[in-house]
Structures are given as structure tokens and as C-alpha cells.
Design a protein around this motif. Structure first.
Motif, PDB file in Angstrom:
ATOM      1  N   SER A  35       0.837  -1.193   0.000  1.00  0.00           N
ATOM      2  CA  SER A  35       0.000   0.000   0.000  1.00  0.00           C
ATOM      3  C   SER A  35       0.873   1.245   0.000  1.00  0.00           C
ATOM      4  CB  SER A  35      -0.918   0.030   1.230  1.00  0.00           C
ATOM      5  OG  SER A  35      -1.799  -1.067   1.229  1.00  0.00           O
ATOM      6  N   LEU A  36       0.572   2.161  -0.886  1.00  0.00           N
ATOM      7  CA  LEU A  36       1.228   3.463  -0.908  1.00  0.00           C
ATOM      8  C   LEU A  36       0.341   4.413  -0.111  1.00  0.00           C
ATOM      9  CD1 LEU A  36       3.354   5.469  -1.972  1.00  0.00           C
ATOM     10  CD2 LEU A  36       2.010   5.679  -4.062  1.00  0.00           C
ATOM     11  N   ARG A  37       0.885   4.946   0.990  1.00  0.00           N
ATOM     12  CA  ARG A  37       0.089   5.760   1.909  1.00  0.00           C
ATOM     13  C   ARG A  37       0.675   7.156   2.080  1.00  0.00           C
ATOM     14  NH1 ARG A  37      -3.270   2.584   5.340  1.00  0.00           N
ATOM     15  NH2 ARG A  37      -2.946   0.336   5.035  1.00  0.00           N
ATOM     16  N   ALA A  38      -0.212   8.095   2.400  1.00  0.00           N
ATOM     17  CA  ALA A  38       0.226   9.435   2.772  1.00  0.00           C
ATOM     18  C   ALA A  38       0.621   9.438   4.242  1.00  0.00           C
ATOM     19  CB  ALA A  38      -0.890  10.431   2.535  1.00  0.00           C
ATOM     20  N   ARG A  39       1.746  10.057   4.545  1.00  0.00           N
ATOM     21  CA  ARG A  39       2.188  10.197   5.933  1.00  0.00           C
ATOM     22  C   ARG A  39       1.958  11.602   6.462  1.00  0.00           C
ATOM     23  NH1 ARG A  39       7.797   6.648   5.326  1.00  0.00           N
ATOM     24  NH2 ARG A  39       6.780   4.601   5.350  1.00  0.00           N
TER      25      ARG A  39
ATOM     26  N   PRO B  11      -3.103  12.104   6.629  1.00  0.00           N
ATOM     27  CA  PRO B  11      -2.145  11.071   7.038  1.00  0.00           C
ATOM     28  C   PRO B  11      -2.829   9.711   7.198  1.00  0.00           C
ATOM     29  CG  PRO B  11      -1.803  13.074   8.306  1.00  0.00           C
ATOM     30  CD  PRO B  11      -3.059  13.285   7.518  1.00  0.00           C
ATOM     31  N   GLY B  12      -2.220   8.703   6.628  1.00  0.00           N
ATOM     32  CA  GLY B  12      -2.750   7.350   6.705  1.00  0.00           C
ATOM     33  C   GLY B  12      -3.608   6.943   5.530  1.00  0.00           C
ATOM     34  N   ASP B  13      -4.030   7.880   4.714  1.00  0.00           N
ATOM     35  CA  ASP B  13      -4.853   7.529   3.553  1.00  0.00           C
ATOM     36  C   ASP B  13      -4.075   6.635   2.587  1.00  0.00           C
ATOM     37  OD1 ASP B  13      -6.926   9.018   4.512  1.00  0.00           O
ATOM     38  OD2 ASP B  13      -6.771  10.633   3.028  1.00  0.00           O
ATOM     39  N   VAL B  14      -4.756   5.620   2.072  1.00  0.00           N
ATOM     40  CA  VAL B  14      -4.160   4.745   1.064  1.00  0.00           C
ATOM     41  C   VAL B  14      -4.359   5.389  -0.302  1.00  0.00           C
ATOM     42  CG1 VAL B  14      -4.214   2.480  -0.027  1.00  0.00           C
ATOM     43  CG2 VAL B  14      -4.555   2.682   2.442  1.00  0.00           C
ATOM     44  N   LEU B  15      -3.247   5.678  -0.966  1.00  0.00           N
ATOM     45  CA  LEU B  15      -3.314   6.314  -2.280  1.00  0.00           C
ATOM     46  C   LEU B  15      -3.360   5.286  -3.404  1.00  0.00           C
ATOM     47  CD1 LEU B  15      -0.599   9.099  -1.770  1.00  0.00           C
ATOM     48  CD2 LEU B  15      -2.953   9.008  -0.943  1.00  0.00           C
ATOM     49  N   MET B  16      -2.680   4.170  -3.164  1.00  0.00           N
ATOM     50  CA  MET B  16      -2.545   3.164  -4.217  1.00  0.00           C
ATOM     51  C   MET B  16      -2.260   1.816  -3.575  1.00  0.00           C
ATOM     52  SD  MET B  16       0.455   3.125  -7.156  1.00  0.00           S
ATOM     53  CE  MET B  16      -0.191   4.549  -8.025  1.00  0.00           C
ATOM     54  N   GLU B  17      -2.765   0.745  -4.191  1.00  0.00           N
ATOM     55  CA  GLU B  17      -2.436  -0.617  -3.765  1.00  0.00           C
ATOM     56  C   GLU B  17      -1.830  -1.361  -4.946  1.00  0.00           C
ATOM     57  OE1 GLU B  17      -5.252  -2.103  -0.240  1.00  0.00           O
ATOM     58  OE2 GLU B  17      -6.370  -1.698  -2.090  1.00  0.00           O
ATOM     59  N   ILE B  18      -0.775  -2.104  -4.661  1.00  0.00           N
ATOM     60  CA  ILE B  18      -0.064  -2.856  -5.687  1.00  0.00           C
ATOM     61  C   ILE B  18       0.022  -4.306  -5.241  1.00  0.00           C
ATOM     62  CG2 ILE B  18       2.004  -2.969  -7.128  1.00  0.00           C
ATOM     63  CD1 ILE B  18       1.692  -0.013  -4.823  1.00  0.00           C
ATOM     64  N   ALA B  19      -0.321  -5.220  -6.119  1.00  0.00           N
ATOM     65  CA  ALA B  19      -0.263  -6.646  -5.793  1.00  0.00           C
ATOM     66  C   ALA B  19       0.394  -7.408  -6.931  1.00  0.00           C
ATOM     67  CB  ALA B  19      -1.659  -7.193  -5.524  1.00  0.00           C
ATOM     68  N   GLY B  20       1.178  -8.439  -6.544  1.00  0.00           N
ATOM     69  CA  GLY B  20       1.828  -9.268  -7.552  1.00  0.00           C
ATOM     70  C   GLY B  20       3.225  -9.664  -7.135  1.00  0.00           C
ATOM     71  N   ASP B  21       4.124  -9.789  -8.084  1.00  0.00           N
ATOM     72  CA  ASP B  21       5.485 -10.239  -7.821  1.00  0.00           C
ATOM     73  C   ASP B  21       6.203  -9.281  -6.868  1.00  0.00           C
ATOM     74  OD1 ASP B  21       7.779 -12.079  -8.675  1.00  0.00           O
ATOM     75  OD2 ASP B  21       8.600 -10.081  -9.072  1.00  0.00           O
ATOM     76  N   ALA B  22       6.665  -9.807  -5.739  1.00  0.00           N
ATOM     77  CA  ALA B  22       7.273  -8.964  -4.709  1.00  0.00           C
ATOM     78  C   ALA B  22       8.539  -8.277  -5.210  1.00  0.00           C
ATOM     79  CB  ALA B  22       7.584  -9.806  -3.473  1.00  0.00           C
ATOM     80  N   ALA B  23       9.338  -8.996  -5.989  1.00  0.00           N
ATOM     81  CA  ALA B  23      10.582  -8.421  -6.492  1.00  0.00           C
ATOM     82  C   ALA B  23      10.311  -7.220  -7.394  1.00  0.00           C
ATOM     83  CB  ALA B  23      11.372  -9.490  -7.242  1.00  0.00           C
ATOM     84  N   ALA B  24       9.283  -7.313  -8.225  1.00  0.00           N
ATOM     85  CA  ALA B  24       8.949  -6.213  -9.122  1.00  0.00           C
ATOM     86  C   ALA B  24       8.495  -4.986  -8.337  1.00  0.00           C
ATOM     87  CB  ALA B  24       7.862  -6.650 -10.101  1.00  0.00           C
ATOM     88  N   ILE B  25       7.695  -5.202  -7.317  1.00  0.00           N
ATOM     89  CA  ILE B  25       7.226  -4.088  -6.488  1.00  0.00           C
ATOM     90  C   ILE B  25       8.410  -3.390  -5.825  1.00  0.00           C
ATOM     91  CG2 ILE B  25       5.849  -3.442  -4.475  1.00  0.00           C
ATOM     92  CD1 ILE B  25       4.010  -5.829  -5.115  1.00  0.00           C
ATOM     93  N   LEU B  26       9.315  -4.156  -5.269  1.00  0.00           N
ATOM     94  CA  LEU B  26      10.481  -3.588  -4.587  1.00  0.00           C
ATOM     95  C   LEU B  26      11.404  -2.843  -5.553  1.00  0.00           C
ATOM     96  CD1 LEU B  26      11.213  -6.593  -2.225  1.00  0.00           C
ATOM     97  CD2 LEU B  26      10.592  -4.274  -1.485  1.00  0.00           C
ATOM     98  N   SER B  27      11.527  -3.364  -6.750  1.00  0.00           N
ATOM     99  CA  SER B  27      12.426  -2.744  -7.725  1.00  0.00           C
ATOM    100  C   SER B  27      11.901  -1.404  -8.241  1.00  0.00           C
ATOM    101  CB  SER B  27      12.661  -3.692  -8.905  1.00  0.00           C
ATOM    102  OG  SER B  27      13.348  -4.855  -8.484  1.00  0.00           O
TER     103      SER B  27
END
Length: 285
Positions: free
Chosen positions: A47-51, A87-103
Motif C-alpha cells: 500500500s502506498l500511503r500518505a504520511r 495522514p494514513g490515507d491509502v493512495l494506491m495498492e499494488i499486488a503481484g510479484d514482490a521483487a517487481a514491487i520492490l524494484s
């Protein structure tokens, strides 16, 4: 993907910029850490969140970053460009290959944080103009290579765009006037040489120069540079609605309401793009 009043740009325009940033970050051998420690086939959600509170920009670009690394990633945008967040709002959710998300994570966050910072600062300036005719506009004081997306971020914050490049319009500044021989000379040149399709703006820093412009003709917009608020109000009265007036020069947030109240049409603010603070965003698995 974008605020309804500002439709997103075609992805194909933004892809080269995002691809270049990914190649810079991935280097010649890709994400060494992820390749070393993440077992192939590992799947995760993030989850991409606002801080902190602000106005969002860069969601289209962040989504592109993830999808360019792995088109199979499922990317869902919950707070499109141009919306306000807490703060705390979810802006985007990403699901799938963990390596791709991290990269793709750092490039996505770099763009989204930087552009959301610009949108947030722009929104703060725009708020100061409430109840007036003045519009906040950006300048060409942008990060080299990022002008297109930084100017989009200004739009997402409720501001307006000035010219994108030297080829968009004629903007005659003090050095042009000095080199060409004065205000009558530059405006005469414009009348004889410029296309009728091109708008003309000329910079002045004194009321007698504004009088020259009004008498000579040939301009559409006058940039009132580094004038105090009393002088700006005099310029508005002198102009009497004949030309579009733009106030410019070291515009700071505490002064904007006062400048807007003078009756100028636009207030150009270089700080929107050259001094914005990154909005704090985070990606959590």
C-alpha cells in the motif's frame, strides 16, 4: 487516474521519462538486493500511503513505474491526482510479484513525493487568492527534464501553467528591451515579425514603462515585475482592463493575498517548482 478537470496525459508521453528513471536506478544488473534475498515467485501486496496531509500528484507516473517493471502487477489507484489526502490515507495498492514491487518502489515514491509536494504548495498559494480574480501560475524554473510533470503537478494543485518553453509564446524581458533599444522598438518588431497566432507578454518594473506599452500597443500581457502592492494597484487602475496583468517577483505565501487583492489577473510563483518540499509518502508491504 487524474482529477476530472485535468485529464491524464497519454501514458506514451510519460513512459520515456519513467523508463529513464528506472534504468538509472536499476543500473546495469538490476536490483541486486531483491534478486539475492527474495525467492523467485514470491507474491505480495503493498500500500502506498500518505504520511502527511496534502494534495496528490504523480499517481499516474507511480503506476507507470510499477507496470513498466512488471506489466502483470495489479495497480489500483484510490486517490487520483488532484485530490486532497490526510495522514494514513491509502493512495494506491499494488499486488503481484514482490521483487517487481520492490524494484519499482523508489522511482514511484520519488516522483509521487516530489510532484505531490508541488501540488500541495500550489494549493496553499491558490487558497490565498480566494475571492479575487487572481490565478496562480508557475514559471520555467523547473527541474531540468521534469518540466512536463512538474507543470502537471501545478495543475493538480489548482494552479495554472505559464509557457512550457521558449517557443510557446513571446515574453519580452528587461534584457530583451535593453538589447533591442527600448519598449517601442521591441513592440514594433513584434508587430512586423511575429505570427498573429502568438501571444505577446512584456515585462515592466515601473509605471512609466506600463504607460509606454499601453501607448505603443502590440502586447497582450504585461508582467509587472518586483512592484510593491501599492504600485501594483496603481498599475491595475492605469491599465483599466485593457491588457492582462501578471504580478511576478519573489512571491512568498504570506504576501499572496495582498497581491491578489490589487486586482491583477495572474501571480507567477517560481517557488511552486523550485522550492516545494517533498510530500512524505511511504510504501508498506
Amino acid at each position: 487516474m487524474s482529477h476530472p478537470s485535468h485529464p491524464p496525459l497519454p501514458d506514451v508521453i510519460l513512459e520515456p521519462l519513467v523508463r529513464h528513471a528506472l534504468m538509472e536506478d536499476l543500473g546495469s544488473h538490476g536490483d541486486l538486493t531483491t534478486r539475492t534475498v527474495i525467492p523467485p515467485g514470491t507474491r505480495y501486496g503493498a500500500s502506498l500511503r500518505a504520511r502527511e496531509a496534502g494534495t496528490v500528484s504523480g499517481m499516474q507516473i507511480a503506476r507507470l513505474a510499477f507496470r513498466l517493471v512488471d506489466p502483470a502487477l495489479d495497480v489500483q489507484v484510490h486517490r487520483p491526482d488532484g485530490t486532497t489526502v490526510s495522514p494514513g490515507d491509502v493512495l494506491m495498492e499494488i499486488a503481484g510479484d514482490a521483487a517487481a514491487i520492490l524494484s519499482a518502489e523508489r522511482v514511484a515514491l520519488n516522483f509521487a513525493g516530489r510532484l505531490s509536494g508541488i501540488a500541495t504548495l500550489t494549493a496553499a498559494f491558490v487558497a490565498e487568492t480566494a475571492g479575487t480574480r487572481a490565478r496562480i501560475t508557475c514559471t520555467r524554473k523547473t527541474t531540468p527534464g521534469l518540466r512536463l510533470v512538474e507543470k502537471q503537478a501545478v495543475l493538480h494543485g489548482g494552479g495554472h501553467n505559464h509557457r512550457f518553453s521558449l517557443s510557446d509564446a513571446i515574453l519580452i524581458k528587461d534584457n530583451h528591451i535593453a538589447a533591442a533599444g527600448g519598449i517601442p522598438a521591441v513592440l514594433a518588431a513584434v508587430r512586423t515579425q511575429a505570427s498573429h497566432m502568438v501571444r505577446v507578454e512584456i515585462e515592466v518594473d515601473r509605471l512609466d514603462q506600463l504607460e509606454e506599452v499601453l501607448a505603443e500597443g502590440g502586447a497582450d500581457v504585461v508582467l509587472l515585475d518586483n512592484m510593491d502592492s501599492a504600485t501594483l494597484a496603481e498599475a491595475v487602475a492605469l491599465n483599466a482592463g485593457r491588457l492582462v496583468l501578471e504580478a511576478s517577483g519573489n512571491m512568498a505565501l504570506p504576501r499572496v493575498a495582498e497581491v491578489a487583492a490589487t486586482g491583477v489577473d495572474y501571480i507567477s510563483v517560481g517557488a511552486l517548482t523550485h522550492s516545494a518540499t517533498v510530500l512524505d509518502l511511504g510504501l508498506d508491504f
